[in-house]
Design a protein around this motif. Sequence first.
Motif, PDB file in Angstrom:
ATOM      1  N   THR A 204       1.325  -1.276  -0.237  1.00 31.13           N
ATOM      2  CA  THR A 204       0.019   0.133  -0.198  1.00 31.13           C
ATOM      3  C   THR A 204       0.711   1.456  -0.069  1.00 31.13           C
ATOM      4  O   THR A 204       1.562   1.177   0.613  1.00 31.13           O
ATOM      5  CB  THR A 204      -0.792   0.098   1.436  1.00 31.13           C
ATOM      6  OG1 THR A 204      -2.011  -1.143   1.136  1.00 31.13           O
ATOM      7  CG2 THR A 204      -1.813   1.442   1.165  1.00 31.13           C
ATOM      8  N   ASN A 205       1.098   2.274  -1.146  1.00 33.40           N
ATOM      9  CA  ASN A 205       1.506   3.353  -1.286  1.00 33.40           C
ATOM     10  C   ASN A 205       0.923   4.282   0.124  1.00 33.40           C
ATOM     11  O   ASN A 205       0.257   5.117  -0.330  1.00 33.40           O
ATOM     12  CB  ASN A 205       1.528   4.086  -2.399  1.00 33.40           C
ATOM     13  CG  ASN A 205       1.819   5.256  -2.655  1.00 33.40           C
ATOM     14  OD1 ASN A 205       2.735   5.557  -1.542  1.00 33.40           O
ATOM     15  ND2 ASN A 205       2.612   5.797  -4.123  1.00 33.40           N
ATOM     16  N   ARG A 206       1.619   4.972   1.340  1.00 33.86           N
ATOM     17  CA  ARG A 206       1.257   5.514   1.881  1.00 33.86           C
ATOM     18  C   ARG A 206       2.099   6.776   1.684  1.00 33.86           C
ATOM     19  O   ARG A 206       2.395   7.848   2.826  1.00 33.86           O
ATOM     20  CB  ARG A 206       1.598   5.210   3.518  1.00 33.86           C
ATOM     21  CG  ARG A 206       1.344   3.783   3.690  1.00 33.86           C
ATOM     22  CD  ARG A 206      -0.315   3.828   3.702  1.00 33.86           C
ATOM     23  NE  ARG A 206      -0.857   5.359   5.316  1.00 33.86           N
ATOM     24  CZ  ARG A 206      -1.062   4.524   5.979  1.00 33.86           C
ATOM     25  NH1 ARG A 206      -0.377   3.298   6.423  1.00 33.86           N
ATOM     26  NH2 ARG A 206      -0.787   5.454   6.758  1.00 33.86           N
ATOM     27  N   THR A 207       3.256   7.154   0.419  1.00 40.62           N
ATOM     28  CA  THR A 207       3.648   8.841   0.660  1.00 40.62           C
ATOM     29  C   THR A 207       2.553   9.531   0.885  1.00 40.62           C
ATOM     30  O   THR A 207       1.366   9.488   0.053  1.00 40.62           O
ATOM     31  CB  THR A 207       4.148   8.398  -1.079  1.00 40.62           C
ATOM     32  OG1 THR A 207       4.837   7.563  -0.979  1.00 40.62           O
ATOM     33  CG2 THR A 207       4.766   9.634  -0.797  1.00 40.62           C
ATOM     34  N   PRO A 208       3.144  10.435   2.141  1.00 43.34           N
ATOM     35  CA  PRO A 208       1.889  11.153   2.118  1.00 43.34           C
ATOM     36  C   PRO A 208       1.701  12.761   0.929  1.00 43.34           C
ATOM     37  O   PRO A 208       2.123  12.813  -0.748  1.00 43.34           O
ATOM     38  CB  PRO A 208       2.440  12.568   2.900  1.00 43.34           C
ATOM     39  CG  PRO A 208       3.517  11.485   3.901  1.00 43.34           C
ATOM     40  CD  PRO A 208       3.815  10.625   3.021  1.00 43.34           C
ATOM     41  N   THR A 209       0.715  13.402   0.459  1.00 47.99           N
ATOM     42  CA  THR A 209       0.583  14.251  -0.087  1.00 47.99           C
ATOM     43  C   THR A 209       1.102  15.552  -0.329  1.00 47.99           C
ATOM     44  O   THR A 209       0.926  16.102  -1.592  1.00 47.99           O
ATOM     45  CB  THR A 209      -0.707  13.826  -0.747  1.00 47.99           C
ATOM     46  OG1 THR A 209      -1.630  14.678   0.083  1.00 47.99           O
ATOM     47  CG2 THR A 209      -1.579  12.832  -1.753  1.00 47.99           C
ATOM     48  N   GLN A 210       1.586  15.648   0.882  1.00 49.67           N
ATOM     49  CA  GLN A 210       2.329  17.550   1.796  1.00 49.67           C
ATOM     50  C   GLN A 210       2.605  17.219   1.785  1.00 49.67           C
ATOM     51  O   GLN A 210       3.009  16.232   3.062  1.00 49.67           O
ATOM     52  CB  GLN A 210       0.181  17.681   2.214  1.00 49.67           C
ATOM     53  CG  GLN A 210      -0.926  17.849   1.438  1.00 49.67           C
ATOM     54  CD  GLN A 210      -1.989  19.030   1.870  1.00 49.67           C
ATOM     55  OE1 GLN A 210      -2.335  18.948   3.075  1.00 49.67           O
ATOM     56  NE2 GLN A 210      -2.810  19.750   1.359  1.00 49.67           N
ATOM     57  N   LYS A 211       4.020  18.068   2.863  1.00 49.86           N
ATOM     58  CA  LYS A 211       5.078  18.150   2.763  1.00 49.86           C
ATOM     59  C   LYS A 211       4.899  18.544   4.123  1.00 49.86           C
ATOM     60  O   LYS A 211       3.702  18.938   4.584  1.00 49.86           O
ATOM     61  CB  LYS A 211       5.542  19.340   2.371  1.00 49.86           C
ATOM     62  CG  LYS A 211       6.416  18.867   1.095  1.00 49.86           C
ATOM     63  CD  LYS A 211       7.107  19.963   1.057  1.00 49.86           C
ATOM     64  CE  LYS A 211       8.457  19.792  -0.529  1.00 49.86           C
ATOM     65  NZ  LYS A 211       9.018  20.791  -1.417  1.00 49.86           N
ATOM     66  N   PRO A 212       5.359  18.222   5.476  1.00 53.91           N
ATOM     67  CA  PRO A 212       6.722  17.660   5.214  1.00 53.91           C
ATOM     68  C   PRO A 212       6.743  16.256   5.392  1.00 53.91           C
ATOM     69  O   PRO A 212       6.343  15.354   5.419  1.00 53.91           O
ATOM     70  CB  PRO A 212       7.277  17.735   6.315  1.00 53.91           C
ATOM     71  CG  PRO A 212       6.572  18.265   7.907  1.00 53.91           C
ATOM     72  CD  PRO A 212       4.871  18.381   6.747  1.00 53.91           C
ATOM     73  N   TRP A 213       7.835  16.396   4.220  1.00 52.06           N
ATOM     74  CA  TRP A 213       8.439  14.769   3.921  1.00 52.06           C
ATOM     75  C   TRP A 213      10.107  14.600   3.529  1.00 52.06           C
ATOM     76  O   TRP A 213      10.330  15.891   3.370  1.00 52.06           O
ATOM     77  CB  TRP A 213       7.946  13.989   2.890  1.00 52.06           C
ATOM     78  CG  TRP A 213       7.794  14.535   1.701  1.00 52.06           C
ATOM     79  CD1 TRP A 213       9.243  14.714   1.188  1.00 52.06           C
ATOM     80  CD2 TRP A 213       6.914  14.783   0.645  1.00 52.06           C
ATOM     81  NE1 TRP A 213       8.355  15.321  -0.650  1.00 52.06           N
ATOM     82  CE2 TRP A 213       7.414  15.147  -0.367  1.00 52.06           C
ATOM     83  CE3 TRP A 213       5.181  15.013   1.073  1.00 52.06           C
ATOM     84  CZ2 TRP A 213       6.608  16.156  -1.513  1.00 52.06           C
ATOM     85  CZ3 TRP A 213       4.832  15.767  -0.020  1.00 52.06           C
ATOM     86  CH2 TRP A 213       5.051  16.169  -0.496  1.00 52.06           C
ATOM     87  N   PRO A 214      10.839  13.659   3.673  1.00 52.45           N
ATOM     88  CA  PRO A 214      11.884  13.458   3.697  1.00 52.45           C
ATOM     89  C   PRO A 214      12.692  13.397   2.433  1.00 52.45           C
ATOM     90  O   PRO A 214      11.833  13.381   0.845  1.00 52.45           O
ATOM     91  CB  PRO A 214      12.514  12.044   4.179  1.00 52.45           C
ATOM     92  CG  PRO A 214      11.603  11.809   5.465  1.00 52.45           C
ATOM     93  CD  PRO A 214      10.610  11.882   4.794  1.00 52.45           C
ATOM     94  N   SER A 215      13.638  14.448   1.874  1.00 54.50           N
ATOM     95  CA  SER A 215      13.905  15.008   0.447  1.00 54.50           C
ATOM     96  C   SER A 215      13.976  13.183  -0.068  1.00 54.50           C
ATOM     97  O   SER A 215      15.102  11.945   0.621  1.00 54.50           O
ATOM     98  CB  SER A 215      14.729  15.210   0.099  1.00 54.50           C
ATOM     99  OG  SER A 215      15.890  15.117   0.584  1.00 54.50           O
TER     100      SER A 215
END
Length: 266
Positions: A204-215
Amino acid sequence: FGENWFDSAFGDTWEWDPATGKWSKLVAATAPSARFDSAMVWDSKRSRAVLFGGLEVPPAGLVAIPKQDIWEWDPANPGWTNRTPTGSKPSARYGHGMAYDPGRGLIVLAGGFDITTGNGLADVWDWDPTTAAWTQRLTGSEPNLPAMRIYASLVTDSARNLLDLVAGMASFDQSASMGPGNPQYGYAPSAEIWDLDPAAAAFTNRTPTQKPWPSGRDSHAMAFCPATGKMYVFGGLSDAMLQVPLDDLWEWDGTSWVEVQTDVRP
């Protein structure tokens, strides 16, 4: 288990005691060959460290040899044991992710780079330490999978009974820009985070759609903290060509990223 990228590889084994802050070199009669870009995880049920794959650098030359052997280190009776089965097993590879699944008592391997084909991998395998048998769970061609990935982290989130595949060098098809013919794969640092349900072998793709996140990054370090129920990522390389090192620290709570600010850091 050490490495020296360009001209040699280490085959030594060391133990660190956090109570004293001291390192001790451990000597075994039999050991894995000197190598780098392997993966090693802790099997908490059997109290063993499990090592798989990597690149062996022979003493007489610089041509690295990909490995597909699996070894165990028993700290109670210090020594290495080769557990490589004769049957089906993952292809020889390096830069793969590996984690322990405490719910099933199995070692899970994901991705890496197959030097034979020259491509990154997106497959998933289970290793059963009771039988030493490998079982392929995903070939990498199924839908809803992360792109082929090397130098990513695969970390056990014991609070949510999941494994998390984080960042790494993700491959992409350059065919559109390079004209017709066979796909030409390039690699770029990824900022994605994927949950892997190890029992169901489902991502399951859990990548957030809004920052912040690690580069986007690869070759970073990650660990899960049972006390906070969060995962932590430190450093890595931010650029495939320039190899720019990072020194930032982030925590993941299963939903969002928060950068941890510290005055003192590596």
